[in-house]
Design an enzyme around this catalytic site. Structure first.
Site, short mmCIF file in Angstrom:
data_model
loop_
_atom_site.label_atom_id
_atom_site.label_comp_id
_atom_site.label_asym_id
_atom_site.label_seq_id
_atom_site.Cartn_x
_atom_site.Cartn_y
_atom_site.Cartn_z
N ARG A 119 77.63 32.90 -75.10
CA ARG A 119 78.55 33.94 -74.64
C ARG A 119 78.29 35.25 -75.38
O ARG A 119 78.45 36.33 -74.80
CB ARG A 119 79.99 33.47 -74.87
CG ARG A 119 81.07 34.45 -74.37
CD ARG A 119 80.84 34.89 -72.94
NE ARG A 119 81.07 33.86 -71.97
CZ ARG A 119 82.08 33.83 -71.13
NH1 ARG A 119 82.99 34.78 -71.15
NH2 ARG A 119 82.17 32.86 -70.25
N HIS A 144 96.66 43.96 -61.53
CA HIS A 144 97.24 42.61 -61.65
C HIS A 144 98.29 42.42 -60.56
O HIS A 144 99.12 43.31 -60.35
CB HIS A 144 97.87 42.41 -63.03
CG HIS A 144 98.41 41.03 -63.23
ND1 HIS A 144 97.59 39.94 -63.45
CD2 HIS A 144 99.68 40.56 -63.20
CE1 HIS A 144 98.34 38.85 -63.56
NE2 HIS A 144 99.60 39.20 -63.42
#
Length: 220
Positions: free
Chosen positions: A78, A122
């Site tokens: 990652r 969102h």
């Protein structure tokens, strides 16, 4: 290197990069907003997805916007992915990074570099139904399960928390008796997300959003 174009009023155009994981309906709303003048002083300089098959990349291609796939699956760790993602974003020299349904954790280094220059949409009225685990259809499932009568969407700046950055715009949407999560999701997109995300970009592009501590001030 991508250059800057001067807009009609002399202000340099805001260079915006959009990051998206899926179909890109919010990306399309942004593209349409730039085309029809809802979003002014703005140039879409790139689209980045973590999903090679994301329809959002097709939308970018069809509209002449450079598109890139930077996927965690392509890197051993990652940390390496985070480094490559930041390189990809920096390569577009953006003034604003727009997360439009991007479902990958943003590296801390990127949050720091683009503080108050990265926004997210969102699908709820923050602080309701937000934070870890609340994304996509899960937000609308939770809202219906709770029996709320009003839902909506929020555009906010991105910080180190999940959905905790300074709020720029919100728009409410009424819940109807027969709503399913899918039906409610679509109505929130149409009535809130596709309206306030372009509006937020336009406000930022025209220098009308200031951040003071953890609050925003919208200038006239």
């Amino acid at each position: 290197m991508l250059g800057r174009d001067a807009s009609e009023n002399g202000r340099e155009k805001l260079r915006a990069v959009v990051m998206v994981s899926g179909g890109g309906t919010n990306l399309q709303a942004i593209i349409d907003g730039v085309k029809d003048g809802t979003i002014t002083n703005t140039e879409l300089v790139g689209v980045i997805s973590n999903n090679r098959n994301a329809y959002a990349l097709k939308r970018a291609e069809e509209n002449g916007i450079p598109g890139l796939c930077v996927s965690p699956k392509d890197y051993e760790t990652r940390a390496v992915f985070n480094e490559k993602l930041l390189e990809a974003v920096d390569g577009f020299q953006p003034d604003l990074v727009v997360l439009a349904g991007y479902l990958v954790v943003i590296p801390p280094e990127m949050i720091a570099r683009y503080r108050n220059r990265m926004i997210n949409i969102h699908p709820s009225l923050i602080p309701s139904f937000c934070g870890k685990g609340y994304y996509g259809l899960k937000v609308h499932e939770a809202a219906l399960a709770r029996g709320v009568k009003v839902v909506g969407a929020t555009v906010h700046f991105v910080d180190e928390g999940t959905d905790t950055g300074p709020i720029i715009l919100q728009k409410a949407v009424e819940v109807e008796q027969e709503d399913t999560p899918e039906v409610l999701q679509r109505r929130v997109m149409e009535q809130a997300e596709w309206k306030i995300l372009p509006k937020a970009i336009d406000l930022i592009a025209n220098g009308k959003v200031q951040v003071e501590e953890n609050r925003t001030v919208i200038l006239p």
